[in-house]
Motif scaffolding. Structure first.
Motif: not given
Length: 196
Positions: A22, A27-28, A56, A61-62
């Motif tokens: 983060t 993003q993943s 989550e 994001e993934k």
């Protein structure tokens, strides 16, 4: 863009992974099996749900998972163990909310005709990729290993596989530009690439 925890991140727990990714603006994340984060098939249903909720609730994001399963083994029992292990790992991925898992052809064994290994890997991928598709998880074979780190070999595997759900993780190494070149090699499998 994201992190694969093969090297950087192998000693991090889930909270550290989420924090560091983060802060880096990624993003993943792809979580490698056997590493400190402990996302393994031994997790109970409640533990799997807790892992899913942690991700989550994060800004990521993934997530994906990275296994050690491979399908080049000449020994039928070893091949079967890897296919069944992939299925078990696929259910883990589904349960923790991962979109895909990484698997391997990983070698062209000495003394075995290359065509026979390609056919064997393609058949194994047909089985595990359909299983993955039916469980909402992409199975991504990595351009990796002794001889199988060539896009031309991966392309032959894809061409022999019947499943339209055989996907690729482009591993990025010096062999990517051999033969007709990087652009040609990339374009030959571009529609199957799900991770780089």
């Amino acid at each position: 863009i994201g992190l694969h925890t093969w090297n950087l991140g192998k000693s991090w727990d889930i909270e550290t992974i989420i924090k560091n990714c983060t802060e880096a603006g990624w993003q993943s994340v792809e979580l490698r099996t056997t590493h400190a984060h402990g996302v393994e098939v031994t997790l109970s249903a409640a533990e799997r749900a807790a892992v899913k909720k942690r991700f989550e609730d994060s800004a990521l994001e993934k997530i994906s998972l990275s296994s050690g399963f491979a399908y080049h083994f000449p020994d039928p029992a070893e091949l079967k163990r890897n296919i069944e292990g992939t299925k078990e790992f696929t259910l883990l991925a589904r349960d923790v909310g991962a979109i895909g898992i990484r698997v391997f052809p990983n070698a062209l064994p000495e003394g075995v005709p290359v065509g026979k290994t390609i056919e064997q890997v393609a058949k194994a991928l047909d089985e595990v990729c359909e299983f993955g598709y039916n469980n909402g998880v992409e199975i991504r074979t990595c351009v990796h290993g002794n001889g199988t780190n060539r896009v031309t070999i991966i392309k032959q595997i894809i061409d022999q596989a019947n499943s339209p759900h055989v996907y690729v993780n482009w591993n990025c190494d010096k062999n990517d530009s051999e033969g007709k070149g990087l652009e040609y090699n990339f374009n030959s499998i571009r529609d199957r690439i799900k991770g780089v």
